[in-house]
Design a protein around this motif. Structure first.
Motif, PDB file in Angstrom:
ATOM      1  N   ASN A   1     -55.633  36.558   7.554  1.00 21.03           N
ATOM      2  CA  ASN A   1     -54.939  36.540   8.844  1.00 21.03           C
ATOM      3  C   ASN A   1     -53.869  35.454   8.767  1.00 21.03           C
ATOM      4  N   PRO A   2     -52.583  35.798   8.696  1.00 27.38           N
ATOM      5  CA  PRO A   2     -51.539  34.785   8.503  1.00 27.38           C
ATOM      6  C   PRO A   2     -51.389  33.822   9.677  1.00 27.38           C
ATOM      7  N   ALA A   3     -51.996  34.151  10.812  1.00 26.68           N
ATOM      8  CA  ALA A   3     -51.922  33.269  11.978  1.00 26.68           C
ATOM      9  C   ALA A   3     -52.942  32.130  11.895  1.00 26.68           C
ATOM     10  N   LYS A   4     -53.847  32.212  10.939  1.00 28.30           N
ATOM     11  CA  LYS A   4     -54.892  31.200  10.808  1.00 28.30           C
ATOM     12  C   LYS A   4     -54.549  30.223   9.679  1.00 28.30           C
ATOM     13  N   ARG A   5     -55.014  28.974   9.845  1.00 27.71           N
ATOM     14  CA  ARG A   5     -54.794  27.926   8.839  1.00 27.71           C
ATOM     15  C   ARG A   5     -56.148  27.374   8.410  1.00 27.71           C
ATOM     16  N   ILE A   6     -56.377  27.344   7.130  1.00 26.35           N
ATOM     17  CA  ILE A   6     -57.649  26.844   6.594  1.00 26.35           C
ATOM     18  C   ILE A   6     -57.354  25.604   5.761  1.00 26.35           C
ATOM     19  N   ILE A   7     -57.957  24.504   6.141  1.00 25.97           N
ATOM     20  CA  ILE A   7     -57.808  23.238   5.414  1.00 25.97           C
ATOM     21  C   ILE A   7     -59.164  22.883   4.821  1.00 25.97           C
ATOM     22  N   LEU A   8     -59.243  22.866   3.507  1.00 23.30           N
ATOM     23  CA  LEU A   8     -60.492  22.549   2.809  1.00 23.30           C
ATOM     24  C   LEU A   8     -60.404  21.133   2.263  1.00 23.30           C
TER      25      LEU A   8
ATOM     26  N   THR B   1     -70.630  32.202   8.501  1.00 19.96           N
ATOM     27  CA  THR B   1     -70.796  32.460   9.937  1.00 19.96           C
ATOM     28  C   THR B   1     -70.123  31.383  10.772  1.00 19.96           C
ATOM     29  N   LYS B   2     -70.315  30.125  10.387  1.00 20.45           N
ATOM     30  CA  LYS B   2     -69.739  29.019  11.160  1.00 20.45           C
ATOM     31  C   LYS B   2     -68.217  28.970  11.031  1.00 20.45           C
ATOM     32  N   VAL B   3     -67.686  29.209   9.849  1.00 14.37           N
ATOM     33  CA  VAL B   3     -66.230  29.212   9.669  1.00 14.37           C
ATOM     34  C   VAL B   3     -65.604  30.302  10.533  1.00 14.37           C
TER      35      VAL B   3
ATOM     36  N   VAL C   1     -58.595   9.031   4.168  1.00 13.50           N
ATOM     37  CA  VAL C   1     -58.278  10.435   3.902  1.00 13.50           C
ATOM     38  C   VAL C   1     -58.830  11.309   5.021  1.00 13.50           C
ATOM     39  N   ILE C   2     -60.078  11.061   5.400  1.00 13.95           N
ATOM     40  CA  ILE C   2     -60.707  11.846   6.462  1.00 13.95           C
ATOM     41  C   ILE C   2     -59.926  11.676   7.764  1.00 13.95           C
ATOM     42  N   HIS C   3     -59.550  10.442   8.066  1.00 12.04           N
ATOM     43  CA  HIS C   3     -58.796  10.149   9.290  1.00 12.04           C
ATOM     44  C   HIS C   3     -57.503  10.953   9.337  1.00 12.04           C
ATOM     45  N   HIS C   4     -56.721  10.888   8.277  1.00 12.23           N
ATOM     46  CA  HIS C   4     -55.429  11.570   8.252  1.00 12.23           C
ATOM     47  C   HIS C   4     -55.585  13.090   8.338  1.00 12.23           C
ATOM     48  N   ALA C   5     -56.590  13.619   7.644  1.00 16.82           N
ATOM     49  CA  ALA C   5     -56.803  15.071   7.663  1.00 16.82           C
ATOM     50  C   ALA C   5     -57.147  15.555   9.070  1.00 16.82           C
ATOM     51  N   ILE C   6     -58.011  14.814   9.747  1.00 13.28           N
ATOM     52  CA  ILE C   6     -58.373  15.184  11.115  1.00 13.28           C
ATOM     53  C   ILE C   6     -57.147  15.115  12.021  1.00 13.28           C
ATOM     54  N   TRP C   7     -56.395  14.036  11.911  1.00 10.67           N
ATOM     55  CA  TRP C   7     -55.269  13.804  12.820  1.00 10.67           C
ATOM     56  C   TRP C   7     -54.129  14.792  12.589  1.00 10.67           C
ATOM     57  N   ASN C   8     -53.855  15.110  11.340  1.00  7.84           N
ATOM     58  CA  ASN C   8     -52.672  15.907  11.018  1.00  7.84           C
ATOM     59  C   ASN C   8     -52.917  17.402  10.821  1.00  7.84           C
TER      60      ASN C   8
ATOM     61  N   LEU D   1     -60.610  22.768   9.858  1.00  4.33           N
ATOM     62  CA  LEU D   1     -60.747  21.746   8.819  1.00  4.33           C
ATOM     63  C   LEU D   1     -62.204  21.728   8.399  1.00  4.33           C
ATOM     64  N   ILE D   2     -62.443  22.015   7.119  1.00  6.79           N
ATOM     65  CA  ILE D   2     -63.803  22.066   6.564  1.00  6.79           C
ATOM     66  C   ILE D   2     -63.974  20.891   5.609  1.00  6.79           C
ATOM     67  N   ILE D   3     -64.935  20.021   5.886  1.00 11.36           N
ATOM     68  CA  ILE D   3     -65.209  18.872   5.016  1.00 11.36           C
ATOM     69  C   ILE D   3     -66.438  19.183   4.167  1.00 11.36           C
ATOM     70  N   LEU D   4     -66.238  19.244   2.859  1.00 10.12           N
ATOM     71  CA  LEU D   4     -67.343  19.430   1.916  1.00 10.12           C
ATOM     72  C   LEU D   4     -67.425  18.203   1.018  1.00 10.12           C
ATOM     73  N   ASN D   5     -68.520  17.480   1.119  1.00  8.48           N
ATOM     74  CA  ASN D   5     -68.726  16.290   0.307  1.00  8.48           C
ATOM     75  C   ASN D   5     -69.463  16.712  -0.959  1.00  8.48           C
TER      76      ASN D   5
END
Length: 414
Positions: A213-220, A167-169, A112-119, A180-184
């Motif tokens: 901002n519609p130009a930004k994409r957030i993947i959680l 701040t980091k986001v 899952v992590i692999h695919h999320a990073i790649w795609n 892409l934000i990974i929260l375990n």
């Protein structure tokens, strides 16, 4: 420099894994002085109080009884439909969000992590996670030619550090169009922490503000590999309902793993579950991730998927597995409580533990502390900021006295 035929992006890569390295050292010690004298707190797998790798009995029974055709046949690239539905239903439970849902089978939670990073990130992009994290996140990012950055997980009161997260986001999104934000969570590896409902509200508020901002994409990406060992079945899933009706440029992905939930570590089966308010986003999610599966491992383990589908769609089998899993949950819980209570008694500083396979001890020199512990035949995993203890793997009688040993080892190495 030695002669090389590797491509430029592959040159110099080699695998060093602290977890399996520490386990190898523990195994060597067992051969030298005997298993009874060694505490192996390295591997994230459940061992019973005899020190034997545990498997849910009903899972083993169903797995061994599968017809030959289910042992040898190919599965569809996206995964078996009955398995995928079971993964969605089991993971989200009664807290399915008001959203479009789909799932794609993967090679374990790691897939899952692999695919999320790649795609969902561009070449050279930065992926974000907490500063206490599972080491392979970094390997997966670097192998895909991405970078990993972290935010401080805990504030001074040892609660989730929402300000550091925000701040980091914002910093990442100032430099690139997507994050892409990974929260375990829940039952975080390596600390055992779980975000509260209030903390989840804060995380999603930050994400929604960024999505304005519609130009930004957030993947959680919610890495929920340890969900089944995170507490009461419904309560620990309640936060999933918060992922409904989110902005269309905010996609949630949940990582499900059979490794932990069904004690089928070596079968390497997981699923990535997509949650979105936009139907097109979910169709794209299914399309691009099964395409990457075809380009990576093709299809995955049929017997394990058939085992889960068989169990989940049979009320009696499911009830039996749920009861057996609860027994393991309480086994781990009792071990952790022993360590936590003894840590308090000897004033050993440890990070807040809520549930799960692991707990963590902050240390200025983790490698040195682990080396000192090995003098007492205690083996744990050194991390960047401390030491991970796999309470899932340590029999209850060996837990007693460990906190004091950690306290002494830290004092001798500072």
């Amino acid at each position: 420099m030695s002669f090389s035929l590797a491509a430029s992006h592959a040159k110099g890569k080699f695998a060093t894994d602290n977890i399996f390295g520490a386990n190898a050292a523990a195994v060597q010690a067992e051969a030298k002085v005997g298993k009874e004298k060694v505490v192996n707190a390295t591997i994230g797998a459940i061992l019973d109080d005899e020190g034997v790798l545990a498997c849910l009995p009903t899972v083993e029974k169903v797995f061994r009884a599968l017809p030959t055709v289910d042992l040898v046949r190919y599965s569809p690239i996206p995964g078996q439909p009955a398995f995928l539905q079971a993964a969605i239903d089991m993971t989200l439970g009664e807290h399915k969000p008001e959203a479009y849902l789909d799932a794609v089978a993967t090679a374990g939670g790691c897939g899952v992590i692999h695919h999320a990073i790649w795609n969902y990130t561009e070449l050279g992009d930065t992926v974000l996670t907490s500063d206490w994290y599972w080491g392979p996140y970094n390997v997966l990012c670097h192998d895909a030619l991405r970078k990993l950055d972290t935010f401080q997980l805990f504030d001074e009161k040892q609660n989730f550090n929402l300000q550091a997260f925000q701040t980091k986001v914002a910093g990442v999104l100032a430099k690139q169009d997507s994050v892409l934000i990974i929260l375990n969570t829940p039952a975080h590896n390596p600390t055992g922490y779980s975000l509260s409902d209030a903390e989840w509200e804060g995380v999603l508020q930050v994400a929604k503000e960024c999505a304005q901002n519609p130009a930004k994409r957030i993947i959680l990406l919610v890495d929920a590999a340890y969900l089944e060992f995170a507490g009461e079945n419904s309560e620990c899933r309640a936060f999933f309902s918060k992922f409904g009706q989110l902005p269309q440029n905010l996609l949630t992905i949940v990582a499900f793993s059979m490794s932990k939930a069904f004690t089928m570590y070596g079968q390497r089966v997981g699923a990535m579950i997509g949650i979105s308010s936009n139907k097109d986003v979910i169709q794209e999610f299914a399309d691009i991730n099964q395409y990457t599966s075809r380009a990576t491992w093709s299809n995955i383990n049929t017997p394990a998927m058939a085992t889960m589908a068989t169990i989940y769609h049979d009320a009696q089998l499911k009830a039996a597995v749920d009861a057996e899993r609860q027994s393991f949950y309480h086994l781990i819980r009792e071990r952790a409580e022993t360590f936590v209570n003894e840590a308090a008694e000897v004033s050993l500083n440890m990070l807040p533990y809520r549930a799960g396979f692991f707990l963590s001890i902050p240390a200025k020199n983790p490698e040195a502390v682990c080396e000192k512990l090995q003098e007492d035949y205690i083996f744990a995993v050194p991390l960047a900021q401390g030491i991970r203890v796999a309470v899932c793997a340590v029999p209850a009688y060996k837990i007693k006295g460990m906190a004091e040993k950690f306290k002494q080892a830290i004092a001798k190495t500072e």
